[in-house]
Enzyme design. Sequence first.
Site, short mmCIF file in Angstrom:
data_model
loop_
_atom_site.label_atom_id
_atom_site.label_comp_id
_atom_site.label_asym_id
_atom_site.label_seq_id
_atom_site.Cartn_x
_atom_site.Cartn_y
_atom_site.Cartn_z
N ASP A 1 0.83 -1.20 0.00
CA ASP A 1 0.00 0.00 0.00
C ASP A 1 0.87 1.26 0.00
OD1 ASP A 1 -1.96 1.95 0.41
OD2 ASP A 1 -3.02 0.76 1.89
N HIS B 1 -0.61 4.52 0.19
CA HIS B 1 -1.43 5.66 0.63
C HIS B 1 -0.78 6.33 1.84
CE1 HIS B 1 -4.40 3.31 -1.68
NE2 HIS B 1 -4.91 4.50 -1.95
#
Length: 146
Positions: A13, A15
């Site tokens: 990920d 983000h």
Amino acid sequence: MQKTVILGVIGSDAHVVGITILEQALQAAGFDVVNLGVQTSQAEFVEAASREDASAVLVSSMYGHASQDCQGFHERIAAADLDVVTYIGGNLAVGQDDFEQTRREFRELGFNRVFDSETDPEEAIAALRRDLQIAATEPENPPIRG
């Protein structure tokens, strides 16, 4: 004495916005924050928690694959003989319709607290203070009473 918390985004990920906001809120609340950034492996979380003598590990995931990324995470923590509380938050499952089911899944994986992506940082900080038995601090400049 400041408590140290490890913060990062697990797995593949990338983000970063959520952990940046959380990092700032935790620092403002008086925590010493070690932000590992994005695409952090389980081993990096465990190594940082050990190296920094952390009280808590906060895992973020927004891309929906946290269940896969967190398999075996608490076994690594136990193998390193760490005494930390663990939190996870974000968009933890693809098509997450029933968050209570998601919460149960991550509690079964060993996380002390599980938050959805809409959780206000202050809610997580309040929980962290309770779990680490930290009293809320007084304002730095209390009002003058006459």
